[in-house]
Design an enzyme around this catalytic site. Sequence first.
Site, mmCIF file in Angstrom:
data_model
loop_
_atom_site.group_PDB
_atom_site.id
_atom_site.type_symbol
_atom_site.label_atom_id
_atom_site.label_comp_id
_atom_site.label_asym_id
_atom_site.label_seq_id
_atom_site.Cartn_x
_atom_site.Cartn_y
_atom_site.Cartn_z
ATOM 1 N N GLU A 1 15.301 -49.154 90.435
ATOM 2 C CA GLU A 1 14.373 -47.839 90.456
ATOM 3 C C GLU A 1 14.514 -46.342 89.814
ATOM 4 O O GLU A 1 14.798 -45.690 89.120
ATOM 5 C CB GLU A 1 13.135 -48.324 90.464
ATOM 6 C CG GLU A 1 11.392 -47.816 90.779
ATOM 7 C CD GLU A 1 10.815 -48.264 91.647
ATOM 8 O OE1 GLU A 1 10.574 -49.199 91.970
ATOM 9 O OE2 GLU A 1 9.908 -47.038 91.632
ATOM 10 N N ASP B 1 11.865 -51.159 93.308
ATOM 11 C CA ASP B 1 10.924 -51.671 94.736
ATOM 12 C C ASP B 1 10.857 -53.202 94.445
ATOM 13 O O ASP B 1 10.294 -53.220 94.021
ATOM 14 C CB ASP B 1 10.916 -50.638 94.739
ATOM 15 C CG ASP B 1 10.687 -49.254 95.554
ATOM 16 O OD1 ASP B 1 12.383 -49.054 94.804
ATOM 17 O OD2 ASP B 1 10.677 -48.104 94.689
ATOM 18 N N TYR C 1 11.819 -49.373 103.677
ATOM 19 C CA TYR C 1 11.198 -48.994 101.997
ATOM 20 C C TYR C 1 9.345 -48.350 103.022
ATOM 21 O O TYR C 1 9.136 -49.630 104.056
ATOM 22 C CB TYR C 1 10.739 -50.449 101.478
ATOM 23 C CG TYR C 1 10.253 -50.189 100.458
ATOM 24 C CD1 TYR C 1 10.829 -48.943 99.510
ATOM 25 C CD2 TYR C 1 8.738 -50.435 99.880
ATOM 26 C CE1 TYR C 1 10.166 -48.781 98.374
ATOM 27 C CE2 TYR C 1 8.076 -49.914 99.053
ATOM 28 C CZ TYR C 1 8.213 -49.454 97.832
ATOM 29 O OH TYR C 1 7.949 -49.438 97.143
#
Lengths: 84, 680
Positions: free
Chosen positions: B33, B129, B335
């Site tokens: 990403e 992600d 995350y």
Amino acid sequence: MPKQQAKKCLVCGSYSEEGLLCFKHRTAAKSLTEGYKYWKEAFNISFNEYLKEVRKRSETGTWVKEIIDYVITSNDFNILLETG
Amino acid sequence: MLRAGGVAWSAHRLDAAEVAGSNPARPTLIIAEKNDAAKRIAFALDRSYKKLSFDGIPVYTGLWNSIKIYVIPARGHLYTLKTDVGDLSLFPVLDVEWVPVADDKYVTKLLDVIKKFIKEASEIIIACDYDIEGETIGYNIVKYNGGFEKIVKRAKFSTLTVEELKQSFNSLLTREKWLMADAGRTRHYIDFIWGISLSRLLMNEVRQGTGKRLSLSIGRVQGPTLIEIYNRESEINSYVPKPYWKFKAIGELRGQEFELSGPSLKSVDEVERAKKLKGKYGKVVFFDKDIEEIKPPYPFNLSDLQKEAYRLFGIQPWESLSILEKLYLRALISYPRTSSQKLPPTINYRSILSKLGQRYKEAGNVSRPHPVEGPIDDPAHPAIYPTGELQPLTGSEYKLYDLVARRFISSFYRNVRVAKKYMKVKADGFDLEADGAAVIDKGWLEVYPFREIREKSIPDAAVGEEVLIKDVNVELTFTKPPSRYTPSSLLEWMETNEIGTKATRADIIKTLYKRGYIRGNRIEITELGFSVARYFSFSQIITLEMTRKLEKSLENIEFGKTYPGEILNESARFLIEELKNAKYSEEMVELTKKYLAAGTGQSLGKCPVCGKGDLVLHISQAGKRYLKCNVCGASAPLPRKGKLVSAKKSCSYCGWPLIKRGGWVFCPNPNCPSSKLKNA
């Protein structure tokens, strides 16, 4: 279709959807009339005294203060019945 | 021609062929990403990876399981929705397609490079992600560049540590259906058609009523959020305080003085009666004491962490998200876009605690084998936790990392233990109460000291014992209006009402600020925001219920319970129906006129050309702002957005009044020598 004559709020001159008060001041008028019973119970004061006392408080909303100023200056208590 | 570190694209193909020569397999393309994530993935798969550059586009290459890999970082969304229906008076707009992000040369070059690598590759791995947005980014890149003719796999990881990345790439997911991408693409589509259609409705209303073309916009989730702020503003502005008296007393029992609280008193008569209690005796009618065990707070999910960061450090929710993303990309935390309050054992608690022990001595004193967890789960990611990697940090990055680390350690800590007492006393018809609290074990507060337990001492008592009322204190007080929302409490409201997603809520609030609908940290609605909210609350197009229902439907796509087509059709039908019913609101137009009047017509200084008139702010039919002298007509263009005020100084080059927008002070004179100097 011709537009209807715009109605103006007696307190601020803004457009009013219905009646003599705009949305803001109609809401404020309703709170003001509903609030009297608590002050009457606490201090046993008249409606006029109530308006003056509420006007002094920092917690009081701006629209409420504006309608109190109008009522006191114009002596037009009937406007408070305009609560939608 | 594309160049890789000075080598032409064709030469690069030779290089790939060489690799293929030593190994029959064609290369694998990995789409990450962001650049930092791409670099970490390349490093995890091959410590001696190399960085290539194609016309400024970084590509990381190495060998993984003897296969050549290329890791290319996207830059967020490379595709966006667009409509060809350019006429602003036409709505609803339902004719929409995905196109590359326009006017971005980097994206054009990047897509060119990606397309060529996709052609070359035998297998593509989406390593964006692992959430709706990430999957939408990766899916669109693959879909619109012919990637689905190849084998496409998905990497799932929650941290960018070498260990987890290796594990993830050794157990790649294959997909029959790309449900997260379906959910993401549908959300984008619905948000786009609602946003553009409602905004056009709004702009048309204003244009009809005022003759002005204002650039106004509103979105599917912004709408109900703005209406909630408007409702709060209305409550505050129409608030009438109620009087009451706070009633406290000092009691004495077994030689100890302590504080008693009485009920709120509502009249002067009650106050007089309460004052007469002084010197009298009351009777204990109830007494209890107990040890309260307070468990550690749950591990952080994103919104809990955003609220805590705002409460403790005043960091805005969107700032904390941006900082947390940086910490994630440096492999320091997991995350952050997660709803989960759970930490699975697979993250290896002991190993993390042991690494954290180098900085936090408390990590060695934990007493629970498993952490205390909250009820909310998230199938994509666990709660936010520190990976155990330590790097020097400063400022807000340090504060947020420290919060995550301490919260993680505290979840393994023993309970806080508080000795509590409660007493009820009856005196002359009044019910008085006293609470006591004393911390007997600080427990997790040793490592997470961000909670306060107020200690208060009261004596033990027995029912029937007499308490001397030594003093009485009554204080006239007035009820207060509801508090204004802060960005943090607004975020909480959105979460409670299930509108927006964990990833988008903070940005939605930020957008309301950017559009000039709200202002201040204790959020106030502006005249413009008020008129927009009033219009939509009146027309009933955007309601909380409708927004919530759509959110639920979108969630169902992700879990395969419904199909995108079904939701898109339902949403479009609803939008068409509601727009038909939209009423022209004269009140909104009047309010907008007032807003325009507030912004326009103001003098921003004296005219330096004639020396007599004022330079007055105007807005053109096309919505452009300009200054015009009300005497000689001298004029100058102004920036289209932002609040403009006089800087109360004159330009030292040309004498025109300087204008301030936010922190930027500029000279509006288009012929000012200072601008020529800048351009020279």
